[in-house]
Motif scaffolding. Structure first.
Motif, PDB file in Angstrom:
ATOM      1  N   THR A   2      83.529 -84.830  10.591  1.00 29.17           N
ATOM      2  CA  THR A   2      83.315 -85.088  12.196  1.00 29.17           C
ATOM      3  C   THR A   2      82.226 -84.203  12.599  1.00 29.17           C
ATOM      4  O   THR A   2      82.015 -83.341  12.369  1.00 29.17           O
ATOM      5  CB  THR A   2      84.313 -84.617  13.189  1.00 29.17           C
ATOM      6  OG1 THR A   2      85.303 -85.611  12.338  1.00 29.17           O
ATOM      7  CG2 THR A   2      84.287 -85.349  14.516  1.00 29.17           C
ATOM      8  N   GLU A 258      86.823 -82.689   5.915  1.00 36.77           N
ATOM      9  CA  GLU A 258      88.126 -82.943   5.290  1.00 36.77           C
ATOM     10  C   GLU A 258      88.015 -82.418   3.727  1.00 36.77           C
ATOM     11  O   GLU A 258      86.958 -82.205   3.101  1.00 36.77           O
ATOM     12  CB  GLU A 258      88.155 -84.379   5.052  1.00 36.77           C
ATOM     13  CG  GLU A 258      87.194 -85.232   4.284  1.00 36.77           C
ATOM     14  CD  GLU A 258      85.938 -85.477   5.005  1.00 36.77           C
ATOM     15  OE1 GLU A 258      85.771 -84.803   6.123  1.00 36.77           O
ATOM     16  OE2 GLU A 258      84.913 -85.962   4.588  1.00 36.77           O
ATOM     17  N   GLU A 286      90.308 -85.843  10.549  1.00 37.46           N
ATOM     18  CA  GLU A 286      90.349 -85.167   9.231  1.00 37.46           C
ATOM     19  C   GLU A 286      91.625 -85.139   8.353  1.00 37.46           C
ATOM     20  O   GLU A 286      91.494 -85.375   7.080  1.00 37.46           O
ATOM     21  CB  GLU A 286      89.776 -83.896   9.428  1.00 37.46           C
ATOM     22  CG  GLU A 286      88.804 -83.192  10.569  1.00 37.46           C
ATOM     23  CD  GLU A 286      87.611 -83.974   9.744  1.00 37.46           C
ATOM     24  OE1 GLU A 286      87.508 -84.383   8.756  1.00 37.46           O
ATOM     25  OE2 GLU A 286      86.490 -84.136  10.700  1.00 37.46           O
ATOM     26  N   HIS A 289      91.717 -88.478   6.456  1.00 38.13           N
ATOM     27  CA  HIS A 289      90.738 -88.379   5.197  1.00 38.13           C
ATOM     28  C   HIS A 289      91.392 -88.182   4.020  1.00 38.13           C
ATOM     29  O   HIS A 289      90.872 -88.313   2.927  1.00 38.13           O
ATOM     30  CB  HIS A 289      89.607 -87.446   5.506  1.00 38.13           C
ATOM     31  CG  HIS A 289      88.362 -88.125   6.190  1.00 38.13           C
ATOM     32  ND1 HIS A 289      87.732 -88.936   5.858  1.00 38.13           N
ATOM     33  CD2 HIS A 289      87.530 -87.240   7.270  1.00 38.13           C
ATOM     34  CE1 HIS A 289      86.581 -89.261   6.468  1.00 38.13           C
ATOM     35  NE2 HIS A 289      86.604 -88.162   7.464  1.00 38.13           N
ATOM     36  N   GLU A 319      84.064 -93.201   6.684  1.00 34.50           N
ATOM     37  CA  GLU A 319      84.126 -92.523   7.941  1.00 34.50           C
ATOM     38  C   GLU A 319      84.535 -93.370   8.969  1.00 34.50           C
ATOM     39  O   GLU A 319      85.308 -92.620   9.809  1.00 34.50           O
ATOM     40  CB  GLU A 319      82.605 -91.762   8.122  1.00 34.50           C
ATOM     41  CG  GLU A 319      82.309 -90.419   7.333  1.00 34.50           C
ATOM     42  CD  GLU A 319      83.235 -89.362   7.514  1.00 34.50           C
ATOM     43  OE1 GLU A 319      84.015 -89.318   8.413  1.00 34.50           O
ATOM     44  OE2 GLU A 319      83.205 -88.451   6.757  1.00 34.50           O
TER      45      GLU A 319
HETATM   46 ZN   LIG Z   1      85.038 -87.787   9.045  1.00 33.54          ZN
END
Ligand SMILES: [Zn+2]
Length: 599
Positions: A2, A258, A286, A289, A319
């Motif tokens: 992120t 992540e 995260e 992920h 993502e």
């Molecule tokens: Zn991400």
């Protein structure tokens, strides 16, 4: 990952089991000495086992972020000797690769590297702590990257502890190969640790922050809800122990990163004190992920090429659709309600529709473009869209399309569970967008090629209302008069706030602001994560004062906020919502198919 402020451009035009290997058995044994915290200098020793007479060492040029960062820029010196202590020849093949000669009986390589990059993507040593992204620090032998490795740490400050997801025997940490080693961040400091168990899994929470700055009980309570909601949504828990690393610094902060068995998250203390929403969001993102991108992984990211870019068209999914799951998980966890959820979805639509590049750059192209995001021009709204933003929206629209096509027997949840069963659990990688389409069609039993051709590979306008009708919703477009500070600024992941565009003939330009200027303060507050919200609260006619660094000189500039017309999008109920649409919406908001498993 992120990146909180990468694409959020203001003004509002726009958001194992322990390996029983001993250090002698491993081909590569590292020792990281934290000798000079105040100078941010780390010394690394690599012991190479006997092997071929000529060997090569590579330091990655990238890791974690999809940006080439050339970590070799920080290497002060490198030297090598054989196991008897005699110097051996080491020479550079390029900036990030070294060749050793005459090392058939093994070698000891030593080098010094400067580490002072903050944030979850970086490596940093200072008097307060060390946080290490090991790919930024450790060279690997090119011929044995897939062999077992060990690492130990020396010269720690007194009272510092070590936290890492790597298994250890006494003070030696082990990894089955280099990829696993560098997917395991290390925190060394006087951190605070809270552990909890949930659904049979063990969770470690490592917090490096001033305890006065956050409410530990609330943070842990929300974490419980997030991990419970995510594991139940995926009906899977592919780990025994998972570690959350949190940093809550007082200055600028850098988002989240992540890993397969952990995540590192950094959020500014002012934000944490005001609300836990951003922490919950980045944590849900995260954590998800650990499936999407770490285990449900596109072929184009494998094998990882540490010497150059791994170009992939799949980041809109890896993502962006992780951001879709982030929202669904927070809904299931009770951390968002329907109104908040729809309001956030409306903001995402506004962000995409107000970026001119949405009609010129596809979701797949923006995925390839990730590697350009370090360049200021590339982040301009007429040049690029965000694969987070469009990918999240595509995740929601694909969810609705699958529900519609399957008569609500399948949803995004079944798509992820299918990919988990057919790729992750079988050790296979999926073929970027084709692999997502394969999964979507397998769970819906319908041809969804049109969705991928128009909205993933091309730039067709997304007909929001055609998708949202299924759940009794529609989007209204409003023309609104929004405050216009006369400039746009954005940040690369850990870089300064940089002016990337000016309104031609606008007040900011007249005041002397220039493209390329670094914004250091807005209205007396350090420019950073909060700046876009700060600007959005200003009204046309308000006076703005901005401190900038322009060609090395600091200035303070003042001007008046203007106004501009822009579109705002708001999702609301259709006039007559049918009971079927209501039922579809209830299932949608739970992230579940209405009749999963029905014939
Ligand atoms: Zn991400």
């Amino acid at each position: 990952m992120t990146l909180p402020s990468l694409h959020r451009i203001f003004p509002l035009i726009l958001s194992i089991a322990i390996l029983t290997i001993c250090c002698e058995a491993a081909d590569t044994a590292y020792t990281i000495s934290l000798e000079s915290p105040t100078e941010h200098l780390v010394q690394v020793q690599i012991i190479l086992s006997p092997g071929p007479p000529t060997r090569e060492l590579q330091l990655p040029v990238w890791n974690a972020l999809y940006q080439v960062r050339d970590f070799a820029q920080f290497v002060n010196w490198v030297r090598a000797k054989d196991r008897a202590g005699h110097p051996v020849q080491i020479r550079s093949l390029n900036n990030s690769r070294w060749q050793l000669e005459g090392v058939g009986s093994g070698a000891i390589v030593e080098y010094q590297i400067f580490v002072d990059s903050f944030g979850p993507f970086g490596a940093q040593l200072n008097a307060h702590h060390a946080f290490l992204n090991l790919a930024q620090v450790l060279m690997y032998p090119s011929d044995s990257r897939n062999e077992a490795m060990t690492v130990r740490f020396s010269h720690l400050s007194r009272d510092w502890h070590i936290a890492t997801p790597l298994p250890s025997a006494s003070d030696v940490y082990t990894a089955e190969n280099y990829d696993r080693l560098v997917d395991s961040p290390v925190e060394l400091s006087e951190f605070h640790e809270s552990d909890f168990d949930e659904g049979g899994g063990h969770f470690r929470v490592i917090i490096d922050a001033d305890p006065a700055d956050y409410d530990s009980d609330k943070v842990i309570a929300n974490l419980h809800q997030i991990v419970a909601a995510a594991t139940s949504w995926m009906n899977d828990r592919p780990f025994d122990t998972y570690t959350f690393f949190y940093h809550f610094p007082r200055g600028p902060a850098g988002g989240g990163m992540e890993h397969a068995y952990s995540t590192a998250i950094e959020i500014n203390t002012e934000t944490i004190r005001r609300t836990l929403f951003p922490l919950n969001s980045v944590t849900a993102h995260e954590f998800f992920h650990l499936w999407n991108v770490k285990r449900i992984r596109p072929q184009t990211l494998e094998p990882i090429d540490y010497t150059k870019e791994n170009f992939t068209r799949a980041l809109w999914f890896s993502e962006g659709v992780t951001s879709t799951a982030e929202e669904i998980i927070q809904l299931r966890a009770g951390l968002l309600d329907e109104k908040q959820f729809l309001s956030r979805l409306s903001e995402q639509i506004s962000e995409l529709e107000n970026r001119p590049a949405h009609s010129t750059q596809s979701a797949e192209e923006s995925s390839l473009g990730a590697w350009l995001e370090g360049f200021d021009y590339y982040r301009r709204p007429e040049r690029s869209i965000s694969y987070y933003n469009k990918g999240e929206l595509l995740g929601f629209m694909l969810d609705l399309a699958i529900r519609d096509a399957s008569h609500d027997r399948a949803s995004l949840r079944e798509l992820f569970q299918w990919m988990n069963a057919n790729y992750a659990k079988k050790g296979r990688f999926f073929d970027d967008s084709n692999g997502v389409r394969e999964a979507a069609e397998a769970v819906s039993h319908a041809d969804l090629g049109w969705f991928f051709a128009k909205y993933v590979a091309a730039t067709d306008e997304i007909p929001w209302n055609d998708f949202l009708r299924y759940v009794g919703l529609h989007v209204d477009q409003f023309s609104i008069s929004a405050p216009d500070p006369g400039f746009m600024a954005s940040r690369n992941f850990d870089g300064p706030m940089t002016v990337v565009a000016l309104s031609p003939g606008g007040e900011a330009e007249k005041a002397g602001l220039q493209v390329g200027d670094i914004v250091t303060e807005i209205q007396g507050k350090t420019a950073g994560e909060e700046s876009d919200q700060q600007l959005s609260r200003m009204q046309p006619g308000d006076h703005i004062s901005v401190k900038v660094r322009s060609r090395g000189r600091d200035h303070e500039l003042h001007w008046k906020i203007a106004s501009r017309q822009q579109f705002s999008y708001q999702i609301s109920d259709l006039d007559n919502v049918t009971p079927e649409q209501r039922a579809h919406r209830t299932a949608w908001l739970k992230g579940e198919a209405e009749s999963a498993g029905a014939p």
